[in-house]
Write a protein that holds these residues in place. Sequence first.
Motif, PDB file in Angstrom:
ATOM      1  N   PRO A  25     130.678  99.654 -29.966  1.00 26.56           N
ATOM      2  CA  PRO A  25     132.089  99.578 -30.343  1.00 26.56           C
ATOM      3  C   PRO A  25     132.365 100.458 -31.555  1.00 26.56           C
ATOM      4  O   PRO A  25     131.459 100.720 -32.359  1.00 26.56           O
ATOM      5  N   SER A  44     130.346 103.976 -35.511  1.00 31.01           N
ATOM      6  CA  SER A  44     129.880 103.272 -34.320  1.00 31.01           C
ATOM      7  C   SER A  44     128.663 102.399 -34.592  1.00 31.01           C
ATOM      8  O   SER A  44     128.168 101.734 -33.686  1.00 31.01           O
ATOM      9  N   ASN A  47     129.580  96.013 -35.469  1.00 31.52           N
ATOM     10  CA  ASN A  47     129.763  94.930 -34.504  1.00 31.52           C
ATOM     11  C   ASN A  47     130.224  93.665 -35.205  1.00 31.52           C
ATOM     12  O   ASN A  47     130.182  93.568 -36.438  1.00 31.52           O
ATOM     13  N   LEU A  85     140.661  98.957 -34.107  1.00 27.03           N
ATOM     14  CA  LEU A  85     139.980  99.255 -32.855  1.00 27.03           C
ATOM     15  C   LEU A  85     140.672 100.414 -32.135  1.00 27.03           C
ATOM     16  O   LEU A  85     141.855 100.678 -32.362  1.00 27.03           O
ATOM     17  N   ALA A 181     134.390 103.113 -26.340  1.00 29.25           N
ATOM     18  CA  ALA A 181     133.168 102.886 -27.099  1.00 29.25           C
ATOM     19  C   ALA A 181     132.416 104.200 -27.230  1.00 29.25           C
ATOM     20  O   ALA A 181     132.663 105.158 -26.503  1.00 29.25           O
ATOM     21  N   THR A 191     136.237 101.269 -21.063  1.00 29.60           N
ATOM     22  CA  THR A 191     135.870  99.880 -20.767  1.00 29.60           C
ATOM     23  C   THR A 191     136.602  99.358 -19.536  1.00 29.60           C
ATOM     24  O   THR A 191     136.873  98.169 -19.418  1.00 29.60           O
TER      25      THR A 191
END
Length: 213
Positions: A25, A44, A47, A85, A181, A191
Amino acid sequence: MQFDFAALDTATGYKLLTATVTPRPIAWVTTSSVEGVVNAAPFSFFNVVGSAPPTVVLGLQGDPVKGFKDTARNIMATGEFVVNLVPESLAEAMNITAIDAPTGINELDIAGLEPAPSIKVTPPRIARSPVALECTMHSSIVTGPHQTLVVGRVVSMFIDDAYVIDAARGHVDNTALALVARSFGSEYIRTRDRFAMDRPTWAGWHNQTPPKA
């Protein structure tokens, strides 16, 4: 083939990790300097690592010569950051904010993005990002000469109303978010392609599996 990281150079180790630990993510992090200059950059090595309390982790790496980037310096100086995000529609803008801009440059301006005020922290969120996690630094751990692990506590969360199905029950239209991602090198992963599996229970497994002779 077995790889002994003690015998590998840093670049090769990085390639092995990022080529295999995917998808990862993307934390599109916004911070503010002590002077109030906003910075935005994607990471990246990120998490969610807990929910009670809600906790995220960022892996921040610095250049051996230039040192840590603005994001790391700002977090250490102020103790605050926002994780935005990244939907596919903003992937190109996110990539622009990864530019090696000089210190003091607001990457949101370069990418043509507008900030929006946060509720509980000073750094703004990215207005067009569908999800933003406002975080305060819980702790940091130096894991190497040029890398630090930042643990952040999520103190507030913004989700665009268009993706909230049932606020009271915490139901979100995850598919519609269309988040991307990180893969390896310059590649990213959508995704959209998904499959579902029910988690087995011991009782169900025991009843369905014939005993061994």
